[in-house]
Design a protein around this motif. Structure first.
Motif, PDB file in Angstrom:
ATOM      1  N   PHE A  51       0.857  -1.186   0.000  1.00 15.89           N
ATOM      2  CA  PHE A  51       0.000   0.000   0.000  1.00 15.89           C
ATOM      3  C   PHE A  51       0.891   1.234   0.000  1.00 15.89           C
ATOM      4  CE2 PHE A  51      -2.070  -3.547   1.970  1.00 15.89           C
ATOM      5  CZ  PHE A  51      -3.297  -3.587   1.322  1.00 15.89           C
ATOM      6  N   ASP A  52       0.407   2.312  -0.617  1.00 13.14           N
ATOM      7  CA  ASP A  52       1.257   3.496  -0.738  1.00 13.14           C
ATOM      8  C   ASP A  52       1.501   4.150   0.612  1.00 13.14           C
ATOM      9  OD1 ASP A  52       2.652   4.561  -2.992  1.00 13.14           O
ATOM     10  OD2 ASP A  52       1.634   6.461  -2.623  1.00 13.14           O
ATOM     11  N   ASP A  53       0.585   4.019   1.535  1.00 12.56           N
ATOM     12  CA  ASP A  53       0.808   4.284   2.946  1.00 12.56           C
ATOM     13  C   ASP A  53      -0.349   3.635   3.697  1.00 12.56           C
ATOM     14  OD1 ASP A  53      -1.335   6.069   2.662  1.00 12.56           O
ATOM     15  OD2 ASP A  53      -0.131   7.870   2.916  1.00 12.56           O
ATOM     16  N   LEU A  54      -0.295   3.677   5.023  1.00  8.00           N
ATOM     17  CA  LEU A  54      -1.329   2.996   5.797  1.00  8.00           C
ATOM     18  C   LEU A  54      -2.687   3.662   5.636  1.00  8.00           C
ATOM     19  CD1 LEU A  54       0.672   2.117   9.042  1.00  8.00           C
ATOM     20  CD2 LEU A  54       0.030   0.601   7.161  1.00  8.00           C
ATOM     21  N   ALA A  55      -2.698   4.987   5.443  1.00  6.88           N
ATOM     22  CA  ALA A  55      -3.967   5.680   5.203  1.00  6.88           C
ATOM     23  C   ALA A  55      -4.600   5.210   3.900  1.00  6.88           C
ATOM     24  CB  ALA A  55      -3.756   7.193   5.184  1.00  6.88           C
ATOM     25  N   ALA A  56      -3.777   4.946   2.887  1.00  6.35           N
ATOM     26  CA  ALA A  56      -4.299   4.435   1.617  1.00  6.35           C
ATOM     27  C   ALA A  56      -4.919   3.057   1.804  1.00  6.35           C
ATOM     28  CB  ALA A  56      -3.188   4.384   0.573  1.00  6.35           C
ATOM     29  N   ALA A  57      -4.325   2.232   2.674  1.00  3.63           N
ATOM     30  CA  ALA A  57      -4.901   0.916   2.959  1.00  3.63           C
ATOM     31  C   ALA A  57      -6.268   1.062   3.622  1.00  3.63           C
ATOM     32  CB  ALA A  57      -3.955   0.113   3.849  1.00  3.63           C
ATOM     33  N   ARG A  58      -6.353   2.001   4.569  1.00  7.07           N
ATOM     34  CA  ARG A  58      -7.625   2.202   5.267  1.00  7.07           C
ATOM     35  C   ARG A  58      -8.689   2.826   4.363  1.00  7.07           C
ATOM     36  NH1 ARG A  58      -3.889   3.521   9.524  1.00  7.07           N
ATOM     37  NH2 ARG A  58      -3.931   5.722   8.911  1.00  7.07           N
ATOM     38  N   ALA A  59      -8.247   3.570   3.338  1.00  4.55           N
ATOM     39  CA  ALA A  59      -9.184   4.283   2.466  1.00  4.55           C
ATOM     40  C   ALA A  59      -9.671   3.459   1.285  1.00  4.55           C
ATOM     41  CB  ALA A  59      -8.525   5.563   1.944  1.00  4.55           C
ATOM     42  N   LEU A  60      -9.225   2.202   1.171  1.00  2.00           N
ATOM     43  CA  LEU A  60      -9.666   1.386   0.037  1.00  2.00           C
ATOM     44  C   LEU A  60     -11.188   1.281   0.018  1.00  2.00           C
ATOM     45  CD1 LEU A  60      -7.240  -1.686  -0.077  1.00  2.00           C
ATOM     46  CD2 LEU A  60      -7.274   0.271  -1.618  1.00  2.00           C
ATOM     47  N   PRO A  61     -11.816   1.468  -1.132  1.00  2.00           N
ATOM     48  CA  PRO A  61     -13.269   1.272  -1.217  1.00  2.00           C
ATOM     49  C   PRO A  61     -13.645  -0.167  -0.856  1.00  2.00           C
ATOM     50  CG  PRO A  61     -12.411   2.339  -3.200  1.00  2.00           C
ATOM     51  CD  PRO A  61     -11.225   1.882  -2.405  1.00  2.00           C
ATOM     52  N   GLU A  62     -14.872  -0.341  -0.387  1.00  2.00           N
ATOM     53  CA  GLU A  62     -15.328  -1.659   0.031  1.00  2.00           C
ATOM     54  C   GLU A  62     -15.223  -2.679  -1.104  1.00  2.00           C
ATOM     55  OE1 GLU A  62     -16.669  -4.538   2.685  1.00  2.00           O
ATOM     56  OE2 GLU A  62     -15.842  -2.511   2.973  1.00  2.00           O
ATOM     57  N   ILE A 113       4.318  -8.809   3.791  1.00  2.00           N
ATOM     58  CA  ILE A 113       5.608  -8.456   4.383  1.00  2.00           C
ATOM     59  C   ILE A 113       5.631  -6.940   4.620  1.00  2.00           C
ATOM     60  CG2 ILE A 113       8.117  -8.396   4.012  1.00  2.00           C
ATOM     61  CD1 ILE A 113       7.101 -11.221   4.423  1.00  2.00           C
ATOM     62  N   GLU A 114       6.167  -6.524   5.757  1.00  2.00           N
ATOM     63  CA  GLU A 114       6.246  -5.095   6.070  1.00  2.00           C
ATOM     64  C   GLU A 114       7.166  -4.376   5.089  1.00  2.00           C
ATOM     65  OE1 GLU A 114       7.565  -4.535  10.024  1.00  2.00           O
ATOM     66  OE2 GLU A 114       5.794  -5.424  10.948  1.00  2.00           O
ATOM     67  N   GLY A 115       6.735  -3.207   4.630  1.00  2.00           N
ATOM     68  CA  GLY A 115       7.572  -2.347   3.802  1.00  2.00           C
ATOM     69  C   GLY A 115       7.797  -1.020   4.484  1.00  2.00           C
ATOM     70  N   ASN A 116       8.590  -0.164   3.877  1.00  2.00           N
ATOM     71  CA  ASN A 116       8.807   1.162   4.464  1.00  2.00           C
ATOM     72  C   ASN A 116       7.583   2.062   4.301  1.00  2.00           C
ATOM     73  OD1 ASN A 116      10.020   0.859   1.684  1.00  2.00           O
ATOM     74  ND2 ASN A 116       9.975   3.096   1.788  1.00  2.00           N
ATOM     75  N   HIS A 117       6.701   1.745   3.337  1.00  2.00           N
ATOM     76  CA  HIS A 117       5.466   2.511   3.171  1.00  2.00           C
ATOM     77  C   HIS A 117       4.333   1.978   4.045  1.00  2.00           C
ATOM     78  CE1 HIS A 117       6.013   5.223  -0.467  1.00  2.00           C
ATOM     79  NE2 HIS A 117       7.155   4.571  -0.416  1.00  2.00           N
ATOM     80  N   ASP A 118       4.392   0.712   4.431  1.00  2.00           N
ATOM     81  CA  ASP A 118       3.293   0.101   5.187  1.00  2.00           C
ATOM     82  C   ASP A 118       3.842  -0.761   6.334  1.00  2.00           C
ATOM     83  OD1 ASP A 118       4.398  -1.809   3.557  1.00  2.00           O
ATOM     84  OD2 ASP A 118       2.545  -2.388   2.564  1.00  2.00           O
ATOM     85  N   GLU A 176      18.137 -14.665  -0.613  1.00  2.00           N
ATOM     86  CA  GLU A 176      17.239 -13.563  -0.246  1.00  2.00           C
ATOM     87  C   GLU A 176      16.355 -13.155  -1.422  1.00  2.00           C
ATOM     88  OE1 GLU A 176      18.284  -9.632   2.085  1.00  2.00           O
ATOM     89  OE2 GLU A 176      18.610  -9.342  -0.071  1.00  2.00           O
ATOM     90  N   VAL A 177      15.067 -12.963  -1.127  1.00  2.00           N
ATOM     91  CA  VAL A 177      14.095 -12.451  -2.093  1.00  2.00           C
ATOM     92  C   VAL A 177      13.584 -11.125  -1.541  1.00  2.00           C
ATOM     93  CG1 VAL A 177      11.951 -12.888  -3.345  1.00  2.00           C
ATOM     94  CG2 VAL A 177      13.429 -14.808  -2.702  1.00  2.00           C
ATOM     95  N   SER A 178      13.792 -10.038  -2.302  1.00  2.00           N
ATOM     96  CA  SER A 178      13.418  -8.717  -1.808  1.00  2.00           C
ATOM     97  C   SER A 178      12.871  -7.869  -2.941  1.00  2.00           C
ATOM     98  CB  SER A 178      14.624  -8.013  -1.153  1.00  2.00           C
ATOM     99  OG  SER A 178      15.620  -7.717  -2.123  1.00  2.00           O
ATOM    100  N   GLY A 179      12.461  -6.658  -2.586  1.00  2.00           N
ATOM    101  CA  GLY A 179      11.915  -5.718  -3.565  1.00  2.00           C
ATOM    102  C   GLY A 179      12.466  -4.329  -3.314  1.00  2.00           C
ATOM    103  N   HIS A 180      11.587  -3.355  -3.039  1.00  2.00           N
ATOM    104  CA  HIS A 180      11.903  -2.009  -2.581  1.00  2.00           C
ATOM    105  C   HIS A 180      12.458  -1.067  -3.653  1.00  2.00           C
ATOM    106  CE1 HIS A 180      13.022   1.262   0.055  1.00  2.00           C
ATOM    107  NE2 HIS A 180      14.302   1.126  -0.253  1.00  2.00           N
ATOM    108  N   TYR A 181      13.424  -1.536  -4.457  1.00  2.00           N
ATOM    109  CA  TYR A 181      14.151  -0.637  -5.356  1.00  2.00           C
ATOM    110  C   TYR A 181      13.462  -0.412  -6.707  1.00  2.00           C
ATOM    111  CZ  TYR A 181      18.093  -0.873  -2.130  1.00  2.00           C
ATOM    112  OH  TYR A 181      18.892  -0.784  -1.009  1.00  2.00           O
ATOM    113  N   HIS A 182      12.432  -1.184  -7.026  1.00  2.00           N
ATOM    114  CA  HIS A 182      11.742  -1.043  -8.314  1.00  2.00           C
ATOM    115  C   HIS A 182      12.733  -1.089  -9.486  1.00  2.00           C
ATOM    116  CE1 HIS A 182       8.297   1.575  -6.338  1.00  2.00           C
ATOM    117  NE2 HIS A 182       8.744   0.611  -5.527  1.00  2.00           N
TER     118      HIS A 182
END
Length: 220
Positions: free
Chosen positions: A81-92, A110-115, A147-153
């Motif tokens: 999620f782009d941030d935690l507020a975006a997760a909470r704002a998802l439409p039903e 998995i926890e990210g720096n945005h969420d 290791e399997v990771s992401g973050h850097y796009h």
């Protein structure tokens, strides 16, 4: 299946053309950096209006990969999620869509720096997940193996028939694989950037996503 196979720490993996990672022996599908709700976050922070279709498009593509593989486990590798507020704002409607994708399978956020906080959307929310011989986490660590990771796009560039093509890409060597961003509105970091160049071994490869995944020596 539209895939390019490779080995990591003795595990046979496949980079799918969509940007998802498939571990057939574990029936495990892994995606990174979905950044769901990015258009909502941009608008909320005064960044202007962008078409609010990114979450639906990303979930459509994820649903197609789940249907293709019939994965029993799905790992979302952070910054889902782009941030935690975006997760909470998802439409039903989109919350129900995620619940439908989760039904009947193990689902790990998995926890990210945005969420970094807990997400009330089903599944399990943890910092990292070891499944021998691999470890799934958001940001790559030094001196690691399997290791399997992401973050850097990550993105990589390929010269083809006199023209240059840039695409999201997997980067892998004997120690790790870094997944491309799966989200619709995500940007990318060139593979020659110092952050990636110093992480990856000199013999590292890039697998460019697309209709036919293309493996090349990692551009430096």
């Amino acid at each position: 299946m539209n895939e390019h196979p490779f080995m990591l720490a003795g595990a046979q993996l496949s980079a799918l053309g969509s940007g998802a990672l498939w571990w057939r022996d574990q029936s495990l599908l892994c995606v990174s950096d979905l950044h769901l709700g990015k258009s909502e976050r941009i608008a909320r922070r005064g960044g202007g209006q962008v078409p609010p279709y990114d979450t639906r498009d990303t979930l459509t593509r994820l649903g197609a990969d789940i249907a293709l593989t019939n994965a029993r486990t799905v790992i979302c590798l952070g910054d889902s999620f782009d941030d935690l507020a975006a997760a909470r704002a998802l439409p039903e409607e989109e919350r129900l869509w995620i619940a439908q994708l989760q039904a009947g399978r193990r689902w790990v956020w998995i926890e990210g720096n945005h969420d970094p906080g807990p997400i009330d959307l089903g599944g399990t929310h943890i910092a990292e997940l070891p499944i021998a011989p691999l470890t799934f986490r958001h940001i790559a660590q030094r001196k690691t193996s399997g290791e399997v990771s992401g973050h850097y796009h990550p993105k990589a560039r390929l010269s083809l028939r006199g023209r240059s093509i840039s695409r999201p890409a997997f980067l892998y060597d004997i120690d790790r694989v870094i997944l491309p961003a799966y989200g619709t509105y995500t940007g990318g970091l060139r593979s020659h950037d110092a952050a990636l160049d110093t992480l990856m071994r000199p013999e590292a490869h890039a697998i460019l996503t697309g209709a036919v995944p293309t493996c090349i020596p990692m551009p430096r």
